[in-house]
Motif scaffolding. Structure first.
Motif, PDB file in Angstrom:
ATOM      1  N   ILE A  25     -10.551   0.861 -37.137  1.00  0.00           N
ATOM      2  CA  ILE A  25     -11.806   0.529 -37.934  1.00  0.00           C
ATOM      3  C   ILE A  25     -12.396   2.093 -38.444  1.00  0.00           C
ATOM      4  CG2 ILE A  25     -12.223  -1.589 -37.190  1.00  0.00           C
ATOM      5  CD1 ILE A  25     -14.802  -0.294 -35.227  1.00  0.00           C
ATOM      6  N   GLY A  26     -12.080   3.022 -37.619  1.00  0.00           N
ATOM      7  CA  GLY A  26     -12.564   4.311 -37.841  1.00  0.00           C
ATOM      8  C   GLY A  26     -13.926   4.592 -37.266  1.00  0.00           C
ATOM      9  N   ARG A  27     -15.053   4.987 -38.022  1.00  0.00           N
ATOM     10  CA  ARG A  27     -16.328   5.452 -37.340  1.00  0.00           C
ATOM     11  C   ARG A  27     -17.497   4.724 -38.232  1.00  0.00           C
ATOM     12  NH1 ARG A  27     -19.131  11.211 -35.874  1.00  0.00           N
ATOM     13  NH2 ARG A  27     -21.121  10.273 -35.185  1.00  0.00           N
ATOM     14  N   PRO A  28     -17.566   3.616 -38.049  1.00  0.00           N
ATOM     15  CA  PRO A  28     -18.670   2.770 -39.091  1.00  0.00           C
ATOM     16  C   PRO A  28     -20.034   3.248 -38.559  1.00  0.00           C
ATOM     17  CG  PRO A  28     -17.822   1.322 -37.255  1.00  0.00           C
ATOM     18  CD  PRO A  28     -17.059   2.435 -37.057  1.00  0.00           C
ATOM     19  N   ASN A  29     -21.008   2.968 -39.157  1.00  0.00           N
ATOM     20  CA  ASN A  29     -22.277   3.176 -38.947  1.00  0.00           C
ATOM     21  C   ASN A  29     -22.782   2.085 -37.723  1.00  0.00           C
ATOM     22  OD1 ASN A  29     -22.553   3.937 -42.256  1.00  0.00           O
ATOM     23  ND2 ASN A  29     -23.149   5.673 -40.658  1.00  0.00           N
ATOM     24  N   LEU A  30     -22.360   0.999 -37.900  1.00  0.00           N
ATOM     25  CA  LEU A  30     -22.934   0.141 -36.961  1.00  0.00           C
ATOM     26  C   LEU A  30     -21.680  -0.872 -36.772  1.00  0.00           C
ATOM     27  CD1 LEU A  30     -25.036  -1.762 -35.424  1.00  0.00           C
ATOM     28  CD2 LEU A  30     -25.492  -2.807 -37.552  1.00  0.00           C
ATOM     29  N   LEU A  31     -21.492  -1.169 -35.547  1.00  0.00           N
ATOM     30  CA  LEU A  31     -20.423  -2.372 -35.211  1.00  0.00           C
ATOM     31  C   LEU A  31     -21.315  -3.309 -34.523  1.00  0.00           C
ATOM     32  CD1 LEU A  31     -17.039  -2.690 -33.965  1.00  0.00           C
ATOM     33  CD2 LEU A  31     -18.807  -3.404 -32.197  1.00  0.00           C
ATOM     34  N   VAL A  32     -21.126  -4.758 -34.865  1.00  0.00           N
ATOM     35  CA  VAL A  32     -21.746  -6.090 -34.435  1.00  0.00           C
ATOM     36  C   VAL A  32     -20.641  -6.924 -33.597  1.00  0.00           C
ATOM     37  CG1 VAL A  32     -23.223  -7.797 -34.665  1.00  0.00           C
ATOM     38  CG2 VAL A  32     -23.502  -5.757 -36.195  1.00  0.00           C
ATOM     39  N   ALA A  33     -21.035  -7.185 -32.414  1.00  0.00           N
ATOM     40  CA  ALA A  33     -19.965  -7.931 -31.660  1.00  0.00           C
ATOM     41  C   ALA A  33     -20.654  -9.373 -31.885  1.00  0.00           C
ATOM     42  CB  ALA A  33     -20.121  -7.471 -30.213  1.00  0.00           C
ATOM     43  N   CYS A  34     -19.646 -10.100 -32.330  1.00  0.00           N
ATOM     44  CA  CYS A  34     -19.965 -11.668 -32.713  1.00  0.00           C
ATOM     45  C   CYS A  34     -19.268 -12.543 -31.623  1.00  0.00           C
ATOM     46  CB  CYS A  34     -19.748 -11.929 -34.066  1.00  0.00           C
ATOM     47  SG  CYS A  34     -20.169 -10.837 -35.359  1.00  0.00           S
ATOM     48  N   ALA A  35     -19.902 -13.091 -30.868  1.00  0.00           N
ATOM     49  CA  ALA A  35     -19.194 -14.093 -29.871  1.00  0.00           C
ATOM     50  C   ALA A  35     -20.272 -15.431 -29.677  1.00  0.00           C
ATOM     51  CB  ALA A  35     -19.312 -13.206 -28.599  1.00  0.00           C
ATOM     52  N   SER A  36     -19.635 -16.213 -28.685  1.00  0.00           N
ATOM     53  CA  SER A  36     -20.406 -17.423 -28.426  1.00  0.00           C
ATOM     54  C   SER A  36     -19.774 -17.968 -27.189  1.00  0.00           C
ATOM     55  CB  SER A  36     -20.464 -18.562 -29.541  1.00  0.00           C
ATOM     56  OG  SER A  36     -21.107 -19.582 -28.958  1.00  0.00           O
ATOM     57  N   TYR A  37     -19.167 -19.253 -27.129  1.00  0.00           N
ATOM     58  CA  TYR A  37     -18.744 -19.915 -26.220  1.00  0.00           C
ATOM     59  C   TYR A  37     -17.535 -18.885 -25.796  1.00  0.00           C
ATOM     60  CZ  TYR A  37     -21.211 -23.729 -27.889  1.00  0.00           C
ATOM     61  OH  TYR A  37     -21.914 -24.735 -28.330  1.00  0.00           O
TER      62      TYR A  37
ATOM     63  N   LYS B 218     -15.964   4.160 -26.444  1.00  0.00           N
ATOM     64  CA  LYS B 218     -15.503   5.313 -27.445  1.00  0.00           C
ATOM     65  C   LYS B 218     -16.482   5.403 -28.625  1.00  0.00           C
ATOM     66  CE  LYS B 218     -11.550   7.134 -29.802  1.00  0.00           C
ATOM     67  NZ  LYS B 218     -10.128   6.955 -30.141  1.00  0.00           N
ATOM     68  N   LEU B 219     -16.671   4.270 -29.055  1.00  0.00           N
ATOM     69  CA  LEU B 219     -17.850   4.242 -30.614  1.00  0.00           C
ATOM     70  C   LEU B 219     -18.889   4.484 -30.047  1.00  0.00           C
ATOM     71  CD1 LEU B 219     -16.387   0.562 -31.836  1.00  0.00           C
ATOM     72  CD2 LEU B 219     -16.237   3.022 -32.790  1.00  0.00           C
TER      73      LEU B 219
END
Length: 321
Positions: free
Chosen positions: A67-79, A95-96
């Motif tokens: 993904i390289g170096r984005p401005n923001l990474l959002v972890a999407c999870a649930s169960y 690392k990010l």
């Protein structure tokens, strides 16, 4: 020329579809009104499509390592978020973090970030079912029961439609409240502009009661699930006599105050057993039980299984998802 804020949504198995799109839609509408403020892409750990908790597979464009170096990474999870947490994922998130990437989490995504150690010293929240587990497992994080938390470069929220509120607040902080209000209006979202609410629906709505004494007692119970209060303490908090509190609970809740208190403690114990690393003994202690025997008896009476057997059942059922 303005560069769009680059956002990667990292989809983890059984992620919440409603949380993902509640986060995405405010960005889309903001772009509609103000130009290309944001860009986004979907990624997974291995680059393969990810099945959401509703059974719908979602394609991604990249694997996490690329993904390289984005401005923001959002972890999407649930169960089942625990199974997604691997040494490789922890290392990638750290690392990010070192690279200065902003990090966010939706629903149980904040727990994924917490496990990587990138929320230490920050305010954060998550889905209400996992709040107790997050507090117990990650004491270095200031875990709140807010609908969302924006603490510098960390964005966390409780799931469901809460990401909509979080993104509106974030858009307002970056580009002004007038744009955020316009986006909220387009999305017919009347809650925008209020202070962040709690992660759960208020007790008044949850239990369908409007009795001030009962609501005050329930609030006290929920705030003292480990250090237990006596009936007299609850009555003092509610501003009524112990006898009056007993009568009101039995009439409106169908049980005594202490029986209701016990059900709250056992509910919290069930969440700790399902989502935390606490031993059965420590889960019981965290819910006000003085011994494993006492905890096991009460737990089995409510759930039909001992705490240890219930934990194994939850794990087995999770394997079948």
């Amino acid at each position: 020329m303005r560069t769009a804020f680059d956002i990667v949504f990292l989809l983890l198995p059984n992620f919440s579809m409603i949380a993902l799109y509640s986060a995405l839609e405010p960005l889309r509408v903001a772009n509609r009104f103000a130009g290309e403020l944001f860009s986004w892409r979907f990624a997974s750990v291995d680059g393969n499509a990810v099945v959401a908790s509703n059974g719908i597979p979602v394609s991604v464009s990249q694997a996490l390592p690329s993904i390289g170096r984005p401005n923001l990474l959002v972890a999407c999870a649930s169960y089942d978020h625990q199974k997604a947490i691997t040494p490789g994922l922890r290392a990638a998130l750290r690392k990010l973090d070192v690279a200065g990437v902003w990090l966010g989490g939706l629903d149980t995504g904040p727990i994924v970030l917490a496990d990587a150690g990138v929320l230490d010293g920050r305010r954060a929240t998550c889905h209400w079912e996992t709040l107790s587990a997050m507090r117990e497992d990650h004491p270095r994080i200031v875990v709140t029961d807010a609908l969302y938390e924006i603490d510098g470069s960390r964005l966390t929220c409780s799931g469901g439609t809460a990401p909509l509120d979080m993104m509106l607040a974030w858009i307002a902080s970056l580009h002004g409240s007038s744009l955020a209000t316009r986006v909220a209006d387009t999305l017919v979202h009347a809650r925008h502009g209020e202070a962040p609410a709690g992660t759960r629906i208020p007790a008044r709505t949850r239990y369908g009661v409007d009795d001030a004494a009962i609501l005050a007692a329930i609030s006290a119970m929920e705030n003292h699930l480990e250090d237990l209060l006596r009936l007299e303490d609850l009555a003092d908090t509610a501003g009524v006599s112990s006898r009056q509190l007993e009568r009101r609970f039995k009439r409106l809740m169908g049980m005594s105050p202490m029986r209701f208190y016990l059900s709250l403690r056992l509910e919290r114990a069930a969440h700790l057993l399902a989502y935390s690393r606490l031993s059965v003994r420590d889960a019981g202690l965290a819910c006000g039980f003085s011994s494993i025997a006492q905890f096991s008896r009460a737990y089995k009476a409510m759930y039909g299984l001992s705490p240890s057997h219930h934990r194994k059942k939850v794990a087995t059922d999770s394997d079948r998802i």
